[in-house]
Structure formats: C-alpha cells, structure tokens
Enzyme design. Structure first.
Site, PDB file in Angstrom:
ATOM      1  N   ASP A  90       0.815  -1.219   0.000  1.00  0.00           N
ATOM      2  CA  ASP A  90       0.000   0.000   0.000  1.00  0.00           C
ATOM      3  C   ASP A  90       0.850   1.272   0.000  1.00  0.00           C
ATOM      4  O   ASP A  90       0.399   2.334   0.414  1.00  0.00           O
ATOM      5  CB  ASP A  90      -0.991  -0.005   1.170  1.00  0.00           C
ATOM      6  CG  ASP A  90      -0.285  -0.118   2.506  1.00  0.00           C
ATOM      7  OD1 ASP A  90       0.950  -0.310   2.511  1.00  0.00           O
ATOM      8  OD2 ASP A  90      -0.965  -0.020   3.542  1.00  0.00           O
TER       9      ASP A  90
ATOM     10  N   HIS B 287      24.964   5.352 -16.534  1.00  0.00           N
ATOM     11  CA  HIS B 287      23.815   5.619 -15.662  1.00  0.00           C
ATOM     12  C   HIS B 287      23.928   4.830 -14.354  1.00  0.00           C
ATOM     13  O   HIS B 287      22.967   4.201 -13.901  1.00  0.00           O
ATOM     14  CB  HIS B 287      22.493   5.315 -16.391  1.00  0.00           C
ATOM     15  CG  HIS B 287      22.144   6.350 -17.414  1.00  0.00           C
ATOM     16  ND1 HIS B 287      21.167   6.189 -18.349  1.00  0.00           N
ATOM     17  CD2 HIS B 287      22.662   7.592 -17.637  1.00  0.00           C
ATOM     18  CE1 HIS B 287      21.099   7.271 -19.117  1.00  0.00           C
ATOM     19  NE2 HIS B 287      22.000   8.135 -18.701  1.00  0.00           N
TER      20      HIS B 287
ATOM     21  N   ASP C 253      26.460  13.183 -11.281  1.00  0.00           N
ATOM     22  CA  ASP C 253      25.502  13.688 -12.278  1.00  0.00           C
ATOM     23  C   ASP C 253      24.170  13.760 -11.564  1.00  0.00           C
ATOM     24  O   ASP C 253      23.556  12.729 -11.275  1.00  0.00           O
ATOM     25  CB  ASP C 253      25.467  12.719 -13.465  1.00  0.00           C
ATOM     26  CG  ASP C 253      24.513  13.171 -14.574  1.00  0.00           C
ATOM     27  OD1 ASP C 253      23.662  14.052 -14.312  1.00  0.00           O
ATOM     28  OD2 ASP C 253      24.620  12.624 -15.683  1.00  0.00           O
TER      29      ASP C 253
ATOM     30  N   ASP D 232      20.234  19.540 -14.696  1.00  0.00           N
ATOM     31  CA  ASP D 232      21.022  18.341 -15.005  1.00  0.00           C
ATOM     32  C   ASP D 232      22.492  18.743 -15.073  1.00  0.00           C
ATOM     33  O   ASP D 232      22.943  19.282 -16.077  1.00  0.00           O
ATOM     34  CB  ASP D 232      20.511  17.794 -16.357  1.00  0.00           C
ATOM     35  CG  ASP D 232      21.172  16.495 -16.770  1.00  0.00           C
ATOM     36  OD1 ASP D 232      21.954  15.946 -15.983  1.00  0.00           O
ATOM     37  OD2 ASP D 232      20.887  16.033 -17.890  1.00  0.00           O
TER      38      ASP D 232
ATOM     39  N   HIS E 143      28.163   8.689 -25.978  1.00  0.00           N
ATOM     40  CA  HIS E 143      26.856   9.349 -25.978  1.00  0.00           C
ATOM     41  C   HIS E 143      26.973  10.670 -26.736  1.00  0.00           C
ATOM     42  O   HIS E 143      28.049  11.046 -27.172  1.00  0.00           O
ATOM     43  CB  HIS E 143      26.344   9.554 -24.545  1.00  0.00           C
ATOM     44  CG  HIS E 143      27.251  10.345 -23.659  1.00  0.00           C
ATOM     45  ND1 HIS E 143      27.390  11.716 -23.770  1.00  0.00           N
ATOM     46  CD2 HIS E 143      28.089   9.969 -22.657  1.00  0.00           C
ATOM     47  CE1 HIS E 143      28.241  12.141 -22.847  1.00  0.00           C
ATOM     48  NE2 HIS E 143      28.702  11.097 -22.163  1.00  0.00           N
TER      49      HIS E 143
ATOM     50  N   HIS F  22      21.156  17.057 -24.826  1.00  0.00           N
ATOM     51  CA  HIS F  22      19.738  16.760 -25.117  1.00  0.00           C
ATOM     52  C   HIS F  22      18.929  17.981 -24.720  1.00  0.00           C
ATOM     53  O   HIS F  22      19.391  18.816 -23.940  1.00  0.00           O
ATOM     54  CB  HIS F  22      19.285  15.515 -24.330  1.00  0.00           C
ATOM     55  CG  HIS F  22      19.657  15.539 -22.874  1.00  0.00           C
ATOM     56  ND1 HIS F  22      18.922  16.226 -21.927  1.00  0.00           N
ATOM     57  CD2 HIS F  22      20.713  15.013 -22.193  1.00  0.00           C
ATOM     58  CE1 HIS F  22      19.503  16.086 -20.738  1.00  0.00           C
ATOM     59  NE2 HIS F  22      20.605  15.369 -20.876  1.00  0.00           N
TER      60      HIS F  22
ATOM     61  N   HIS G 264      15.256  14.556 -20.257  1.00  0.00           N
ATOM     62  CA  HIS G 264      15.487  14.366 -21.698  1.00  0.00           C
ATOM     63  C   HIS G 264      14.216  14.885 -22.347  1.00  0.00           C
ATOM     64  O   HIS G 264      13.264  14.139 -22.556  1.00  0.00           O
ATOM     65  CB  HIS G 264      15.747  12.904 -22.033  1.00  0.00           C
ATOM     66  CG  HIS G 264      17.023  12.399 -21.389  1.00  0.00           C
ATOM     67  ND1 HIS G 264      17.289  11.075 -21.179  1.00  0.00           N
ATOM     68  CD2 HIS G 264      18.097  13.063 -20.892  1.00  0.00           C
ATOM     69  CE1 HIS G 264      18.479  10.943 -20.599  1.00  0.00           C
ATOM     70  NE2 HIS G 264      18.990  12.139 -20.419  1.00  0.00           N
TER      71      HIS G 264
ATOM     72  N   GLU H 106      27.296  18.160 -22.466  1.00  0.00           N
ATOM     73  CA  GLU H 106      27.861  17.183 -21.545  1.00  0.00           C
ATOM     74  C   GLU H 106      28.814  16.186 -22.182  1.00  0.00           C
ATOM     75  O   GLU H 106      28.573  14.988 -22.178  1.00  0.00           O
ATOM     76  CB  GLU H 106      26.739  16.437 -20.843  1.00  0.00           C
ATOM     77  CG  GLU H 106      25.678  15.848 -21.767  1.00  0.00           C
ATOM     78  CD  GLU H 106      24.635  15.044 -20.980  1.00  0.00           C
ATOM     79  OE1 GLU H 106      25.043  14.161 -20.223  1.00  0.00           O
ATOM     80  OE2 GLU H 106      23.436  15.314 -21.125  1.00  0.00           O
TER      81      GLU H 106
ATOM     82  N   TYR I 115      35.351   8.131 -21.149  1.00  0.00           N
ATOM     83  CA  TYR I 115      35.254   7.004 -20.210  1.00  0.00           C
ATOM     84  C   TYR I 115      36.203   5.923 -20.702  1.00  0.00           C
ATOM     85  O   TYR I 115      36.009   5.384 -21.796  1.00  0.00           O
ATOM     86  CB  TYR I 115      33.816   6.469 -20.168  1.00  0.00           C
ATOM     87  CG  TYR I 115      32.801   7.598 -20.096  1.00  0.00           C
ATOM     88  CD1 TYR I 115      32.422   8.136 -18.868  1.00  0.00           C
ATOM     89  CD2 TYR I 115      32.260   8.147 -21.263  1.00  0.00           C
ATOM     90  CE1 TYR I 115      31.524   9.203 -18.814  1.00  0.00           C
ATOM     91  CE2 TYR I 115      31.365   9.204 -21.214  1.00  0.00           C
ATOM     92  CZ  TYR I 115      30.999   9.730 -19.989  1.00  0.00           C
ATOM     93  OH  TYR I 115      30.120  10.780 -19.947  1.00  0.00           O
TER      94      TYR I 115
ATOM     95  N   ARG J 297      32.965  13.313 -16.960  1.00  0.00           N
ATOM     96  CA  ARG J 297      31.929  14.032 -17.716  1.00  0.00           C
ATOM     97  C   ARG J 297      31.768  15.399 -17.060  1.00  0.00           C
ATOM     98  O   ARG J 297      31.889  15.515 -15.833  1.00  0.00           O
ATOM     99  CB  ARG J 297      30.598  13.265 -17.699  1.00  0.00           C
ATOM    100  CG  ARG J 297      29.461  14.011 -18.405  1.00  0.00           C
ATOM    101  CD  ARG J 297      28.267  13.118 -18.755  1.00  0.00           C
ATOM    102  NE  ARG J 297      27.562  12.573 -17.617  1.00  0.00           N
ATOM    103  CZ  ARG J 297      27.599  11.316 -17.202  1.00  0.00           C
ATOM    104  NH1 ARG J 297      28.358  10.441 -17.847  1.00  0.00           N
ATOM    105  NH2 ARG J 297      26.922  10.912 -16.160  1.00  0.00           N
TER     106      ARG J 297
ATOM    107  N   GLU K   2      28.981  18.553 -17.317  1.00  0.00           N
ATOM    108  CA  GLU K   2      27.672  18.843 -17.909  1.00  0.00           C
ATOM    109  C   GLU K   2      27.094  20.128 -17.346  1.00  0.00           C
ATOM    110  O   GLU K   2      27.035  20.317 -16.130  1.00  0.00           O
ATOM    111  CB  GLU K   2      26.704  17.683 -17.602  1.00  0.00           C
ATOM    112  CG  GLU K   2      25.283  17.950 -18.064  1.00  0.00           C
ATOM    113  CD  GLU K   2      24.360  16.742 -17.940  1.00  0.00           C
ATOM    114  OE1 GLU K   2      24.586  15.909 -17.023  1.00  0.00           O
ATOM    115  OE2 GLU K   2      23.426  16.637 -18.734  1.00  0.00           O
TER     116      GLU K   2
HETATM  117  N1  GLY Z   1      21.496  12.556 -16.217  1.00  0.00           N
HETATM  118  C1  GLY Z   1      21.254  12.006 -17.492  1.00  0.00           C
HETATM  119  C2  GLY Z   1      21.883  12.793 -18.535  1.00  0.00           C
HETATM  120  O1  GLY Z   1      22.842  13.496 -18.274  1.00  0.00           O
HETATM  121  O2  GLY Z   1      21.436  12.821 -19.633  1.00  0.00           O
HETATM  122 MN    MN Z   2      22.094  15.255 -19.387  1.00  0.00          MN
HETATM  123 MN    MN Z   3      23.228  14.416 -16.434  1.00  0.00          MN
END
Ligand code: GLY
Ligand code: MN
Ligand code: MN
Length: 444
Positions: free
Chosen positions: A39, A243, A260, A271, A350, A354, A361, A384, A388, A406, A408
């Site tokens: 619940d 991720h 991140d 982000d 990547h 975005h 996203h 970003e 890696y 990274r 960002e």
């Molecule tokens: N935190 C996910 C991205 O950077 O797109």
């Molecule tokens: Mn991002």
């Molecule tokens: Mn991010």
C-alpha cells in the site's frame, strides 16, 4: 518559490487551441498513481504534458480543450472534495478549486467522466490526444468513442480522425518562455549549490551515498521536492558506467568521483555533472583527460547560438576529444580519418547533450525534414561531453584505465549565443582544487 504563473498556463492552452483545426477536441490524462509495494505508492509526479497545460498537480484528472464550446473551452475532470480522504491523504482542489484556482471554465467529478466526456467528443471531427503512453487511458478513450458509435443510429456523430497531440504540444514545449527560464535558472542554482556542497564534503573514507545525502539536503533546502532523475554518484571506475545508480561504494584516495545530479523545481529539470578527485588533487592522467573534456565543452558552447544547427555542438566535442585522445596516444591515426570512423565512440559513446525542460530528456524534435534542427532563442539544452576509459580496455596503458570524466551544464539559447544556467559550480581544475583545499582546511 519561483513558479510558473497561472496566466502562463492559460496562454499555453490558448496557443495550443489556436493550432487545432475547427470543430476538434484535445484530451489528455493526468499521470497514473503507481504502487511501489503493497500500500505504498511512488512519489506522485504529474505527467509533463498535463502539467504544461494546467499546472494541476493532482492524479485522477483529465483535461478536455474544446475550442468554441459555448460554456467555455477548458474542461477539467478531477476528484471531488472528500473530507475523509482529505483527512488521510491531503487536500483536493475539487471542482470549485479547479475553476477558481486553475482557470477551468467548467469542472466535473472524475467519477462522472463516462457520462459526460462522450457527449463532449460527440460531433467533433477530430480528437487530439496522447497515444501509447497511457495504455489505460487509450482503452477508455476507445470505450468513450464506442459509446458514441453505439448511438450512431440515433444520429450521434463519432469523431473521424485521431491525431497525436505530441507534434503540436512538444514543439511548444521546446521553446521556453521567460517564466520557464526563470524557474529553470532557479532549479539550476539549487543544483549548483548541491554540487558545491558535495565537492566540499568529499574525502576518502566516505561513501558515494554520503555525497548523495549532501545533494539531497541542498535540493530539499532549496524547495525542490525531488531529484529530476536518479542521482549518479560514481567513484573510481564506476564513473565509466553511464547511468550508475548504486551509489554505495567507498570513496578512495586517488580516485575521481563523477556526480551527475539535478533537482526538479515546479516540474522543471536541471542536469549537472561534475567530476573531481576524492582527495582534492588531480593525478597527471586524470588532469590530462579532464582538460580534454573541459576543452570539448568550451568548443561546444561556441557552437550554440541562433542559426547554428543542433549537431554542431556535438561535432565540436567529437573533434576536440578525438584530437586530445590522439595527442595522449589513446587513439592512433589521423584525426579526420578517426572522426570519419567514429573512433571516439570507444571512449565517448553518448551525444553532447539533449533538450531540457519538464523532462530531463525533454521533448522536441532534433531533426526537421531530415535536417538537424536550427537553434532558436528559448531552446534549452545540456552540454555534456565525456571520456570514459573502460577498466577492461587493454588497448591502452594501465594508468588510463577506469578514468571516467563528464562535465555537464545547462544552457538556454539567447539572441546572440547562449546563457549557461549552471555556471555557479566550479569546473576549472585549479578552481576545484582550491575549493576542496579550503574545505579540507575548514575541517582540520
Ligand atoms: N542525467 C542524465 C543525462 O545526463 O542525460
Ligand atoms: Mn544530461
Ligand atoms: Mn546528467
């Protein structure tokens, strides 16, 4: 707290309705409540499209927009007031509140929707709706349409066309208004404070979750109820898992930690990623990789302005990263050829960013008519780049393996370039080292 004003929701509904063909209706549901276990429910978060048009945060609600309707175009179905349920679960707007506080022209109990909505759909030629994302709603919509079809013999006219609402709505969502940018700036400022706090707290002996706690503290303190997505706090080789979510490993002297994380404010996401040494001092290899990523990000910023297309920033990062990896001997060959072969993908798998907005996203098309979208003022995006180096990569010397970096930031396209919303967290190596040294000093 900074919020989208009510008048803006009215403007958005009006703008959407202005794009609908005559004699049509748009219908969209609130997000469903989802059970976490037995619940206990997951924290409720309104559906982004529904939020965008209403600012109405309750579950069990449906919006109907019916341009030209005599008793008003904006109909909201929502829960009735209920003293017992409100005693247990919290206040509800009810139908009166929907009209008084949320600008509905008409409001009905959600329990009566089966009796009322088919009558509102009947006689409309076209239905705009979300499709495929709310399966239970899709099923009920067909039931409502079938109710009308069943009365066709009596002259009832079922709709002839069903059109995905996404095209219209998601294009609107791509262009952020001044009020949206204000909220996003505030979300970014809270997240920046959170990253700063985590950076200051970091030291060997803590765990990844210790830093997550610092982030959460600043998010909540700033008035943000939730993180915009699961925070990634990744120490050492975990930084190479894009991720990573476990956030339970120890912070070790000599390792980097990649964070991140961003909060959500009035449903708008931020982000941010920063990568810094647990000890406060970069090693030579960490520094070399970090400098390339930072340069790549700078190169990307220079490609974000009205008239530039979406992919130019990404292309700039690929060039800087490929060139940097060649200079360090991590890639061998001629830079242009390596770019043509997409050799960077072993290290940078990547894209450079975005769209960002109500969804981290965010919605909005990246290509229009087969061509990369040209940037325009008000579009919000992340920048970003990352490198890696897999712990398993035997093509490179051991000293490089397991380094993940990274960086960002969030930006909004302005008339002549872009505004960086998240610049309050340091990212130059000497700034990070100085900040962490000061924090160490203050602890001693
Ligand atoms: N935190 C996910 C991205 O950077 O797109
Ligand atoms: Mn991002
Ligand atoms: Mn991010």
């Amino acid at each position: 707290m900074v919020q989208i004003p009510k008048s803006e929701y009215a403007r958005r509904r009006k703008a959407l309705m202005a794009q609908m063909v005559p004699n049509s209706i748009a219908i969209l549901p609130a997000a469903a409540v989802t059970v976490r276990n037995r619940d206990v429910e997951h924290a409720y978060r309104q559906d982004s499209d529904f939020q965008y048009l209403s600012g109405f945060g309750e579950p069990e609600a449906v919006i109907a927009l019916i341009p030209g309707r005599e008793h008003g175009a904006y109909v909201l179905f929502c829960r009735e007031r209920d003293p017992l349920r409100e005693l247990w679960d919290g206040l509800r707007a009810g139908q009166e509140g929907a009209i008084r506080d949320y600008g509905a022209d008409d409001a009905f109990p959600i329990a009566d929707i089966d009796d009322i909505l088919p009558g509102l759909i009947e006689g409309r030629d076209r239905v705009y709706t979300v499709m495929g994302t709310h399966p239970e709603f899709d099923r009920r919509l067909m039931e409502w349409v079938n109710q009308i079809r069943a009365k066709a013999g009596l002259g009832a006219q079922p709709p002839k066309e069903f059109v995905a609402l996404d095209h219209l709505l998601h294009d609107m969502r791509l262009y952020k208004s001044a009020a949206e940018v204000k909220v996003m700036r505030e979300a970014a400022a809270i997240s920046a404070r959170a990253h700063l706090r985590a950076m200051q707290a970091a030291r060997p002996g803590l765990h990844e979750y210790s830093l997550e706690a610092e982030l959460d503290y600043e998010f909540r303190r700033g008035g943000a109820r939730l993180a915009a997505y699961g925070s990634i706090v990744a120490a050492g080789r975990n930084g190479c898992i894009l991720h990573y979510q476990e956030n339970n490993a120890p912070l070790r002297d000599g390792d980097l930690v990649l964070i991140d994380a961003g909060c959500e404010l009035d449903c708008y996401a931020s982000d941010i990623t920063r990568t810094f040494p647990v000890s406060g001092v970069f090693s030579a290899e960490q520094r070399a990789i970090y400098e390339i990523v930072l340069q790549a990000q700078e190169a990307a910023f220079a490609q974000i302005a009205p008239g530039k297309h979406w992919n130019q920033a990404h292309e700039a990062t690929v060039r800087v990263i490929t060139d940097g990896l060649v200079r360090l001997g991590l890639l061998q060959g001629e830079v242009d050829e390596l770019i043509a072969q997409e050799a960077h993908r072993a290290f940078y798998m990547h894209r450079a960013g975005h769209w960002l907005g109500l969804d981290v996203h965010d919605v909005g098309e990246y290509k229009v008519g087969g061509e990369w979208r040209v940037l325009e003022p008000g579009m919000a995006l992340t920048v970003e780049p990352g490198i890696y180096i897999s712990p398993q990569n035997e093509q490179v010397a051991k000293k490089w393996r397991g380094i993940g970096v990274r960086i960002e930031d969030d930006v909004v396209v302005t008339r002549h370039g872009c505004e960086v919303l998240t610049g309050a967290v340091p990212k130059a190596i000497d700034e990070i080292e100085a900040l962490m040294a000061a924090a160490r000093g203050a602890r001693a």
